[in-house]
Design a protein around this motif. Structure first.
Motif, PDB file in Angstrom:
ATOM      1  N   SER A  47      43.194 -78.050 -12.851  1.00  0.00           N
ATOM      2  CA  SER A  47      43.288 -79.266 -13.650  1.00  0.00           C
ATOM      3  C   SER A  47      44.366 -79.127 -14.723  1.00  0.00           C
ATOM      4  CB  SER A  47      41.924 -79.556 -14.294  1.00  0.00           C
ATOM      5  OG  SER A  47      42.015 -80.595 -15.221  1.00  0.00           O
ATOM      6  N   ALA A  48      44.384 -77.987 -15.391  1.00  0.00           N
ATOM      7  CA  ALA A  48      45.389 -77.753 -16.436  1.00  0.00           C
ATOM      8  C   ALA A  48      46.797 -77.721 -15.853  1.00  0.00           C
ATOM      9  CB  ALA A  48      45.083 -76.447 -17.163  1.00  0.00           C
ATOM     10  N   ASP A  49      46.962 -77.044 -14.714  1.00  0.00           N
ATOM     11  CA  ASP A  49      48.274 -76.973 -14.068  1.00  0.00           C
ATOM     12  C   ASP A  49      48.789 -78.347 -13.692  1.00  0.00           C
ATOM     13  OD1 ASP A  49      48.369 -74.229 -14.265  1.00  0.00           O
ATOM     14  OD2 ASP A  49      47.823 -73.860 -12.169  1.00  0.00           O
ATOM     15  N   ARG A  50      47.880 -79.212 -13.265  1.00  0.00           N
ATOM     16  CA  ARG A  50      48.279 -80.542 -12.801  1.00  0.00           C
ATOM     17  C   ARG A  50      48.310 -81.582 -13.916  1.00  0.00           C
ATOM     18  NH1 ARG A  50      45.756 -80.968  -6.866  1.00  0.00           N
ATOM     19  NH2 ARG A  50      46.071 -78.815  -6.288  1.00  0.00           N
ATOM     20  N   GLY A  51      47.722 -81.247 -15.068  1.00  0.00           N
ATOM     21  CA  GLY A  51      47.662 -82.202 -16.174  1.00  0.00           C
ATOM     22  C   GLY A  51      46.744 -83.374 -15.874  1.00  0.00           C
ATOM     23  N   THR A  52      45.648 -83.104 -15.145  1.00  0.00           N
ATOM     24  CA  THR A  52      44.717 -84.165 -14.764  1.00  0.00           C
ATOM     25  C   THR A  52      43.305 -83.820 -15.217  1.00  0.00           C
ATOM     26  OG1 THR A  52      44.148 -83.158 -12.639  1.00  0.00           O
ATOM     27  CG2 THR A  52      46.035 -84.639 -12.658  1.00  0.00           C
ATOM     28  N   ASP A  53      42.422 -84.800 -15.139  1.00  0.00           N
ATOM     29  CA  ASP A  53      41.000 -84.553 -15.344  1.00  0.00           C
ATOM     30  C   ASP A  53      40.517 -83.626 -14.233  1.00  0.00           C
ATOM     31  OD1 ASP A  53      41.237 -86.490 -17.291  1.00  0.00           O
ATOM     32  OD2 ASP A  53      39.988 -87.979 -16.268  1.00  0.00           O
ATOM     33  N   VAL A  54      39.479 -82.874 -14.494  1.00  0.00           N
ATOM     34  CA  VAL A  54      38.959 -81.981 -13.461  1.00  0.00           C
ATOM     35  C   VAL A  54      38.425 -82.762 -12.268  1.00  0.00           C
ATOM     36  CG1 VAL A  54      38.485 -80.052 -14.991  1.00  0.00           C
ATOM     37  CG2 VAL A  54      36.728 -81.767 -14.640  1.00  0.00           C
ATOM     38  N   THR A  55      37.971 -83.975 -12.504  1.00  0.00           N
ATOM     39  CA  THR A  55      37.443 -84.787 -11.405  1.00  0.00           C
ATOM     40  C   THR A  55      38.543 -85.345 -10.514  1.00  0.00           C
ATOM     41  OG1 THR A  55      37.321 -86.697 -12.887  1.00  0.00           O
ATOM     42  CG2 THR A  55      35.312 -85.393 -12.609  1.00  0.00           C
ATOM     43  N   ASP A  56      39.804 -85.195 -10.931  1.00  0.00           N
ATOM     44  CA  ASP A  56      40.921 -85.675 -10.112  1.00  0.00           C
ATOM     45  C   ASP A  56      41.502 -84.587  -9.208  1.00  0.00           C
ATOM     46  OD1 ASP A  56      40.774 -88.246 -11.127  1.00  0.00           O
ATOM     47  OD2 ASP A  56      42.168 -87.806 -12.768  1.00  0.00           O
ATOM     48  N   VAL A  57      41.008 -83.372  -9.323  1.00  0.00           N
ATOM     49  CA  VAL A  57      41.474 -82.281  -8.452  1.00  0.00           C
ATOM     50  C   VAL A  57      40.784 -82.450  -7.097  1.00  0.00           C
ATOM     51  CG1 VAL A  57      41.510 -79.792  -8.081  1.00  0.00           C
ATOM     52  CG2 VAL A  57      41.841 -80.714 -10.390  1.00  0.00           C
ATOM     53  N   PRO A  58      41.548 -82.597  -6.029  1.00  0.00           N
ATOM     54  CA  PRO A  58      40.930 -82.763  -4.708  1.00  0.00           C
ATOM     55  C   PRO A  58      40.093 -81.543  -4.316  1.00  0.00           C
ATOM     56  CG  PRO A  58      43.260 -83.353  -4.639  1.00  0.00           C
ATOM     57  CD  PRO A  58      43.012 -82.686  -5.965  1.00  0.00           C
ATOM     58  N   MET A  59      38.921 -81.798  -3.791  1.00  0.00           N
ATOM     59  CA  MET A  59      38.028 -80.713  -3.388  1.00  0.00           C
ATOM     60  C   MET A  59      38.658 -79.847  -2.302  1.00  0.00           C
ATOM     61  SD  MET A  59      35.563 -80.661  -5.390  1.00  0.00           S
ATOM     62  CE  MET A  59      34.603 -79.431  -4.552  1.00  0.00           C
ATOM     63  N   THR A  60      39.472 -80.434  -1.439  1.00  0.00           N
ATOM     64  CA  THR A  60      40.120 -79.632  -0.397  1.00  0.00           C
ATOM     65  C   THR A  60      41.045 -78.593  -1.017  1.00  0.00           C
ATOM     66  OG1 THR A  60      41.818 -81.347  -0.155  1.00  0.00           O
ATOM     67  CG2 THR A  60      39.980 -81.390   1.412  1.00  0.00           C
ATOM     68  N   ASP A  61      41.735 -78.956  -2.097  1.00  0.00           N
ATOM     69  CA  ASP A  61      42.610 -78.011  -2.785  1.00  0.00           C
ATOM     70  C   ASP A  61      41.793 -76.900  -3.453  1.00  0.00           C
ATOM     71  OD1 ASP A  61      44.577 -79.746  -1.977  1.00  0.00           O
ATOM     72  OD2 ASP A  61      45.141 -80.394  -4.003  1.00  0.00           O
ATOM     73  N   LEU A  62      40.681 -77.257  -4.086  1.00  0.00           N
ATOM     74  CA  LEU A  62      39.828 -76.268  -4.722  1.00  0.00           C
ATOM     75  C   LEU A  62      39.250 -75.306  -3.688  1.00  0.00           C
ATOM     76  CD1 LEU A  62      38.341 -75.060  -7.135  1.00  0.00           C
ATOM     77  CD2 LEU A  62      36.575 -76.821  -6.824  1.00  0.00           C
ATOM     78  N   ARG A  63      38.778 -75.834  -2.579  1.00  0.00           N
ATOM     79  CA  ARG A  63      38.238 -74.986  -1.512  1.00  0.00           C
ATOM     80  C   ARG A  63      39.295 -74.003  -1.017  1.00  0.00           C
ATOM     81  NH1 ARG A  63      33.760 -76.066   1.166  1.00  0.00           N
ATOM     82  NH2 ARG A  63      34.621 -75.401   3.148  1.00  0.00           N
ATOM     83  N   ARG A  64      40.521 -74.481  -0.838  1.00  0.00           N
ATOM     84  CA  ARG A  64      41.609 -73.633  -0.345  1.00  0.00           C
ATOM     85  C   ARG A  64      41.868 -72.470  -1.315  1.00  0.00           C
ATOM     86  NH1 ARG A  64      45.557 -77.171  -0.449  1.00  0.00           N
ATOM     87  NH2 ARG A  64      44.729 -78.227   1.356  1.00  0.00           N
ATOM     88  N   VAL A  65      41.920 -72.753  -2.608  1.00  0.00           N
ATOM     89  CA  VAL A  65      42.152 -71.722  -3.613  1.00  0.00           C
ATOM     90  C   VAL A  65      41.006 -70.711  -3.628  1.00  0.00           C
ATOM     91  CG1 VAL A  65      42.234 -71.339  -6.119  1.00  0.00           C
ATOM     92  CG2 VAL A  65      43.661 -73.100  -5.082  1.00  0.00           C
ATOM     93  N   LEU A  66      39.771 -71.193  -3.545  1.00  0.00           N
ATOM     94  CA  LEU A  66      38.620 -70.290  -3.553  1.00  0.00           C
ATOM     95  C   LEU A  66      38.623 -69.374  -2.337  1.00  0.00           C
ATOM     96  CD1 LEU A  66      35.857 -72.705  -4.858  1.00  0.00           C
ATOM     97  CD2 LEU A  66      36.912 -70.797  -6.087  1.00  0.00           C
ATOM     98  N   VAL A  67      38.908 -69.929  -1.167  1.00  0.00           N
ATOM     99  CA  VAL A  67      38.939 -69.116   0.053  1.00  0.00           C
ATOM    100  C   VAL A  67      40.050 -68.068  -0.038  1.00  0.00           C
ATOM    101  CG1 VAL A  67      39.414 -69.186   2.534  1.00  0.00           C
ATOM    102  CG2 VAL A  67      37.844 -70.844   1.521  1.00  0.00           C
ATOM    103  N   ARG A  68      41.223 -68.479  -0.530  1.00  0.00           N
ATOM    104  CA  ARG A  68      42.342 -67.540  -0.665  1.00  0.00           C
ATOM    105  C   ARG A  68      42.034 -66.399  -1.630  1.00  0.00           C
ATOM    106  NH1 ARG A  68      47.428 -70.757  -2.126  1.00  0.00           N
ATOM    107  NH2 ARG A  68      46.411 -72.606  -1.400  1.00  0.00           N
ATOM    108  N   SER A  69      41.182 -66.681  -2.610  1.00  0.00           N
ATOM    109  CA  SER A  69      40.839 -65.640  -3.590  1.00  0.00           C
ATOM    110  C   SER A  69      39.635 -64.801  -3.159  1.00  0.00           C
ATOM    111  CB  SER A  69      40.600 -66.263  -4.967  1.00  0.00           C
ATOM    112  OG  SER A  69      39.436 -67.063  -4.938  1.00  0.00           O
ATOM    113  N   GLY A  70      39.153 -65.046  -1.943  1.00  0.00           N
ATOM    114  CA  GLY A  70      38.084 -64.218  -1.403  1.00  0.00           C
ATOM    115  C   GLY A  70      36.685 -64.751  -1.587  1.00  0.00           C
ATOM    116  N   ALA A  71      36.542 -65.944  -2.118  1.00  0.00           N
ATOM    117  CA  ALA A  71      35.198 -66.519  -2.302  1.00  0.00           C
ATOM    118  C   ALA A  71      34.597 -66.891  -0.937  1.00  0.00           C
ATOM    119  CB  ALA A  71      35.277 -67.771  -3.166  1.00  0.00           C
ATOM    120  N   ILE A  72      33.301 -66.786  -0.866  1.00  0.00           N
ATOM    121  CA  ILE A  72      32.606 -67.218   0.350  1.00  0.00           C
ATOM    122  C   ILE A  72      32.280 -68.694   0.160  1.00  0.00           C
ATOM    123  CG2 ILE A  72      30.520 -66.943   1.744  1.00  0.00           C
ATOM    124  CD1 ILE A  72      30.478 -64.020   0.714  1.00  0.00           C
ATOM    125  N   VAL A  73      32.958 -69.524   0.940  1.00  0.00           N
ATOM    126  CA  VAL A  73      32.816 -70.971   0.803  1.00  0.00           C
ATOM    127  C   VAL A  73      32.269 -71.517   2.116  1.00  0.00           C
ATOM    128  CG1 VAL A  73      34.018 -73.133   0.319  1.00  0.00           C
ATOM    129  CG2 VAL A  73      34.788 -71.006  -0.757  1.00  0.00           C
TER     130      VAL A  73
END
Length: 78
Positions: A47-73
């Motif tokens: 959200s900070a990187d994009r300068g948007t509300d947290v609710t405006d971050v697409p869930m697909t983008d969040l899922r992608r970042v979590l998976v790349r960082s090793g989270a079990i999603v």
């Protein structure tokens, strides 16, 4: 867990995790085993990187970042 459970009502700039997540008593027991802190931190950073509300971050983008960082999603239902 829905993203909006980590966003306090009326404050689209904040993200909470752990016991602060909005849920009922039955759901709280399931949430204790989830890594809400990692998801909340990633969401806040995106959200900070994009300068948007947290609710405006697409869930697909969040899922992608979590998976790349090793989270079990879990897979999304079709």
């Amino acid at each position: 867990m829905p993203r909006d459970a980590m966003v306090p009502a009326g404050n689209p700039y904040a993200v909470v995790a752990g016991r602060c997540v909005g849920s009922d008593q039955a759901a709280n027991s399931a949430l204790r085993v989830q890594a809400t802190g990692q998801a909340a931190g990633a969401l806040a950073a995106m959200s900070a990187d994009r300068g948007t509300d947290v609710t405006d971050v697409p869930m697909t983008d969040l899922r992608r970042v979590l998976v790349r960082s090793g989270a079990i999603v879990p897979a999304l239902p079709v």
